[in-house]
Motif scaffolding. Sequence first.
Motif, PDB file in Angstrom:
ATOM      1  N   VAL A  84       0.837  -1.205   0.000  1.00 39.70           N
ATOM      2  CA  VAL A  84       0.000   0.000   0.000  1.00 39.70           C
ATOM      3  C   VAL A  84       0.868   1.250   0.000  1.00 39.70           C
ATOM      4  O   VAL A  84       0.609   2.209  -0.750  1.00 39.70           O
ATOM      5  N   GLN A  97      -4.274   5.912  -0.976  1.00 33.83           N
ATOM      6  CA  GLN A  97      -5.019   5.554   0.219  1.00 33.83           C
ATOM      7  C   GLN A  97      -4.374   6.240   1.419  1.00 33.83           C
ATOM      8  O   GLN A  97      -3.148   6.280   1.540  1.00 33.83           O
ATOM      9  N   TYR A 226      -6.829   3.207   4.539  1.00 34.25           N
ATOM     10  CA  TYR A 226      -6.275   1.884   4.838  1.00 34.25           C
ATOM     11  C   TYR A 226      -5.971   1.867   6.329  1.00 34.25           C
ATOM     12  O   TYR A 226      -5.091   2.573   6.814  1.00 34.25           O
ATOM     13  N   ASP A 256      -8.327  -3.068   8.047  1.00 28.72           N
ATOM     14  CA  ASP A 256      -7.757  -3.715   6.860  1.00 28.72           C
ATOM     15  C   ASP A 256      -6.617  -4.660   7.195  1.00 28.72           C
ATOM     16  O   ASP A 256      -6.415  -5.662   6.501  1.00 28.72           O
TER      17      ASP A 256
END
Length: 469
Positions: A84, A97, A226, A256
């Motif tokens: 991410v 994110q 996230y 998450d």
Amino acid sequence: MSEENIGRRKEKCENCTKQCNKKQRDEDISSLPEEDVANGEVPASSHLLKQQVLLSACLSCEGCVSEEESLKISQQNLEEVARVLGLNKKCDVSKHQVLVVSVCPQSLPFFAVKYGLDIPEATRKLCGFLKSLGVQYVFDTTLAAGFSILESQRDFVQRYSRRHHDSQALPMFTSSCPGWIRYAERVLGSLVIPHICTARSPQQIMGCLVKDYFAKQQKLSPDKLYHIMVAPCFDKKLEAVREEFYNSLLESRDVDCVLTSGEVFHMMEQMKVSLADLDSVPLDHVLSGVGDPALVRHQGRGSEGFLEHIFKYAASELFSLDVEEITYKTLRNRDFQEVCLERDGEVLLQFASVYGFRNIQTLVHRMRKGHVPYQLVEVLSCPGGCVSGRGQAQGETGGRVDKALVQQMEEAYSSLPVRLPDTNPGLHILYQDWLEGQDSTHANTLLHTQYQQSPSQTRTHTKPPHIQW
């Protein structure tokens, strides 16, 4: 369930720890190439970081964790966080994110002991480290735990009022420990499930706070956030992937990714992080302008203290008695204790704290025989409570609990000042501004959940297998 199947499950569960240890030794886990730590990148998990979800050394056999769940849990690791962060650096800003980390209060003593600092300074260093990676916000979960405690208090008083016409109202079992919940759903079934408090755990209420309230404040869709949880135990990974905590429309989970305290610390070691080089950064607050700069804890030994809070609240609400101090009576051991409220020689309330699966088995055995005198039981799967979670209390070798480390963490945790949830103005503001009132449909939806008997447990009166830990 046939006697043959019961015998098979009993054998599987009794040998679970042995089988999982063997599996860890035998499996040839191919490690991904390590990231360039010199550039401050989050490293891919080394063999040390690829720890199994042990589920309190009891529920990690394939009879309890499905293939689908195993896949979801396997995605809760440092590689996923690195992925991410990497995408944020490569893709267009509109596709970024926002990374949010929530840290359990019981994880903070671990970092304090490891750093050789007091909890406030260790927390600021941890926050500085996380933000150096690209995390935008770092919260602690005390606010969410406050919601969980207040809702549990109310649930108990409501159950107590209907105890005479509802045989499943009491005893009430606390619901914050996912290892215990898993065991109740998969093994104990209807014997226990109706007695479990419906209040969500602090972790999952924090998920709602971040993905609902905070997302709206930031004018972001929940899938643009996230949310990472730093927790003291592996069981929290399994809790995060429960279906009721997933928004299929937005394809977003309330939490998450769960990383244990130990995983974060090993990451820092692998990146050769120097404390002196880390900035001391204060925690962020979900509710701007109301955040308390001082770190606080709730009552209780190494946990959120649900028993103590509910006991004092019930004494006041039901009997108009003001309880200042609670005296514990040790029964079998330090992890099986009870407290009583008496007036004029009459026992008004009798609660128990039961930690660790051996003690839980004793409780269940008594419950089957109808010999449980308690109106409430605080149940935690880890002996010693949440501070002793296996995601931070294990020694460097062998996987055994480091008792000296646990003692130091308990002492550090007890140094934090206690703050009652009822006195937290932020909770009262959020009840009105976010949840539309304490008794609203919105509050019930976001702060409560239902626990279900496993589909394979269709029997209603058959005794579950006698499992020994």
